[in-house]
Design an enzyme around this catalytic site. Structure first.
Site, PDB file in Angstrom:
ATOM      1  N   ASP A 107      26.704  14.643  83.052  1.00  0.00           N
ATOM      2  CA  ASP A 107      27.439  15.050  81.859  1.00  0.00           C
ATOM      3  C   ASP A 107      26.434  15.428  80.765  1.00  0.00           C
ATOM      4  O   ASP A 107      25.560  14.625  80.399  1.00  0.00           O
ATOM      5  CB  ASP A 107      28.336  13.893  81.392  1.00  0.00           C
ATOM      6  CG  ASP A 107      29.247  14.319  80.254  1.00  0.00           C
ATOM      7  OD1 ASP A 107      28.749  14.901  79.268  1.00  0.00           O
ATOM      8  OD2 ASP A 107      30.452  14.065  80.346  1.00  0.00           O
ATOM      9  N   ASP A 130      35.134  25.169  79.999  1.00  0.00           N
ATOM     10  CA  ASP A 130      36.534  24.939  80.387  1.00  0.00           C
ATOM     11  C   ASP A 130      37.418  25.089  79.144  1.00  0.00           C
ATOM     12  O   ASP A 130      37.179  24.413  78.138  1.00  0.00           O
ATOM     13  CB  ASP A 130      36.694  23.539  80.971  1.00  0.00           C
ATOM     14  CG  ASP A 130      35.943  23.387  82.286  1.00  0.00           C
ATOM     15  OD1 ASP A 130      36.349  24.013  83.268  1.00  0.00           O
ATOM     16  OD2 ASP A 130      34.934  22.658  82.317  1.00  0.00           O
ATOM     17  N   ARG A 199      32.130  36.325  87.453  1.00  0.00           N
ATOM     18  CA  ARG A 199      33.508  36.581  87.900  1.00  0.00           C
ATOM     19  C   ARG A 199      34.516  36.395  86.769  1.00  0.00           C
ATOM     20  O   ARG A 199      35.578  36.984  86.779  1.00  0.00           O
ATOM     21  CB  ARG A 199      33.847  35.706  89.104  1.00  0.00           C
ATOM     22  CG  ARG A 199      33.792  34.251  88.842  1.00  0.00           C
ATOM     23  CD  ARG A 199      33.574  33.474  90.135  1.00  0.00           C
ATOM     24  NE  ARG A 199      33.139  32.136  89.839  1.00  0.00           N
ATOM     25  CZ  ARG A 199      33.959  31.125  89.734  1.00  0.00           C
ATOM     26  NH1 ARG A 199      35.239  31.291  89.945  1.00  0.00           N
ATOM     27  NH2 ARG A 199      33.496  29.925  89.437  1.00  0.00           N
ATOM     28  N   PHE A 200      34.159  35.635  85.722  1.00  0.00           N
ATOM     29  CA  PHE A 200      35.095  35.444  84.618  1.00  0.00           C
ATOM     30  C   PHE A 200      35.348  36.755  83.878  1.00  0.00           C
ATOM     31  O   PHE A 200      36.428  36.995  83.384  1.00  0.00           O
ATOM     32  CB  PHE A 200      34.556  34.410  83.625  1.00  0.00           C
ATOM     33  CG  PHE A 200      34.697  33.026  84.158  1.00  0.00           C
ATOM     34  CD1 PHE A 200      35.880  32.332  83.982  1.00  0.00           C
ATOM     35  CD2 PHE A 200      33.675  32.436  84.850  1.00  0.00           C
ATOM     36  CE1 PHE A 200      36.029  31.069  84.498  1.00  0.00           C
ATOM     37  CE2 PHE A 200      33.807  31.170  85.371  1.00  0.00           C
ATOM     38  CZ  PHE A 200      34.991  30.483  85.197  1.00  0.00           C
TER      39      PHE A 200
HETATM   40  C1  SAM Z   1      34.772  27.172  83.626  1.00  0.00           C
HETATM   41  S1  SAM Z   1      33.266  26.653  84.356  1.00  0.00           S
HETATM   42  C2  SAM Z   1      32.120  27.957  83.942  1.00  0.00           C
HETATM   43  C3  SAM Z   1      30.908  27.971  84.809  1.00  0.00           C
HETATM   44  C4  SAM Z   1      29.803  28.979  84.504  1.00  0.00           C
HETATM   45  N1  SAM Z   1      29.218  28.795  83.196  1.00  0.00           N
HETATM   46  C5  SAM Z   1      30.247  30.419  84.701  1.00  0.00           C
HETATM   47  O1  SAM Z   1      30.255  31.160  83.725  1.00  0.00           O
HETATM   48  O2  SAM Z   1      30.582  30.790  85.828  1.00  0.00           O
HETATM   49  C6  SAM Z   1      32.757  25.317  83.284  1.00  0.00           C
HETATM   50  C7  SAM Z   1      31.672  24.440  83.898  1.00  0.00           C
HETATM   51  O3  SAM Z   1      31.245  23.496  82.927  1.00  0.00           O
HETATM   52  C8  SAM Z   1      31.009  22.269  83.564  1.00  0.00           C
HETATM   53  N2  SAM Z   1      31.094  21.219  82.552  1.00  0.00           N
HETATM   54  C9  SAM Z   1      32.137  20.944  81.737  1.00  0.00           C
HETATM   55  N3  SAM Z   1      31.855  19.921  80.920  1.00  0.00           N
HETATM   56  C10 SAM Z   1      30.579  19.545  81.213  1.00  0.00           C
HETATM   57  C11 SAM Z   1      29.729  18.539  80.716  1.00  0.00           C
HETATM   58  N4  SAM Z   1      30.124  17.707  79.752  1.00  0.00           N
HETATM   59  N5  SAM Z   1      28.493  18.425  81.223  1.00  0.00           N
HETATM   60  C12 SAM Z   1      28.083  19.257  82.205  1.00  0.00           C
HETATM   61  N6  SAM Z   1      28.848  20.240  82.735  1.00  0.00           N
HETATM   62  C13 SAM Z   1      30.082  20.371  82.244  1.00  0.00           C
HETATM   63  C14 SAM Z   1      32.086  22.199  84.642  1.00  0.00           C
HETATM   64  O4  SAM Z   1      31.734  21.314  85.688  1.00  0.00           O
HETATM   65  C15 SAM Z   1      32.141  23.656  85.112  1.00  0.00           C
HETATM   66  O5  SAM Z   1      31.258  23.884  86.186  1.00  0.00           O
END
Ligand code: SAM
Length: 219
Positions: A107, A130, A199-200
């Protein structure tokens, strides 16, 4: 600092492909950094880097690897909780023979608090956090005033955070959170050419769905 009770990520299955698992087993010693409570010596980890950038939430690491390839002179510390993504990023680092990426699984709140020295980061990348669209989940959005208070001391003077989101209500939220903070200045920027299309961005544009980039600099 304890594991946060309000998590900014979804707990997902840890289903991992065989190549991802193999990459974790093979490359952990070279590319991985164990999450812990000791402060990292980032200039030892990235001895030749002109800048050190932490990426929070790299997902499957597509953007991370492409950006690191474009900027071999910068060091990238990539953080995500999702283990299969760590395996996938290891595969990309190995394929592209990148020398400037290290990965921590955990985290980001805990890692920033426990492992990152004050004034040690030149920048933070936060791509497509997210969105937590439901009102009752807004407290899970990673961008909030506590997060700004956590990252500001970790950044060097003039350090920045670059955020991209594909969710318009989250873009508005980001602007509100930063506007209310004395810690950062900045706002919406053009999509920078160095940020690869993931991909987003490939998804259709609707009222609530368009990509916005923000850059804020520490005051
Ligand atoms: C919607 S995805 C986007 C992934 C990537 N940045 C992309 O553009 O393809 C959000 C990512 O943030 C990670 N994430 C969310 N909160 C987090 C935290 N507190 N610490 C580390 N990773 C986190 C999730 O596990 C997820 O893989």
């Amino acid at each position: 600092m304890e594991e946060p009770t309000v998590r900014s990520y979804r707990i997902r299955g840890s289903r991992i492909t065989a190549p991802q698992q193999l990459a974790l087993d093979t490359h952990w010693a070279s590319f991985g950094i164990e999450a812990g409570s000791e402060k990292l010596n980032l200039s030892e980890i990235f001895p030749d880097s002109s800048e050190i950038i932490m990426e929070i939430g790299f997902g499957m690491g597509e953007a991370t690897a492409l950006i690191a390839e474009q900027f071999p002179e910068k060091g990238f510390l990539a953080v995500d909780v999702h283990r299969p993504g760590v395996g996938k990023l290891f595969l990309l680092i190995h394929e592209k023979q990148l020398k400037n990426v290290r990965v921590i699984q955990g985290d980001a709140h805990l890692i920033l608090h426990e492992m990152i020295e004050d004034q040690s980061l030149d920048g933070i990348h936060l791509f497509f956090p997210d969105p937590w669209p439901k009102k009752r989940h807004h407290k899970r959005r990673i961008v909030n005033s506590d997060f700004l208070a956590l990252i500001a001391p970790k950044l060097k003077a003039d350090g920045f955070i670059h955020i991209a989101t594909d969710w318009v209500p989250y873009a508005e939220w980001i602007e509100e959170v930063f506007a209310a903070s004395p810690l950062f200045a900045g706002g919406k920027v053009e999509r920078p050419s160095w940020r690869p299309v993931t991909r987003f961005e490939g998804q259709g544009i609707t009222k609530d769905h368009q990509v916005n980039d923000f850059r804020y600099v520490k005051r």
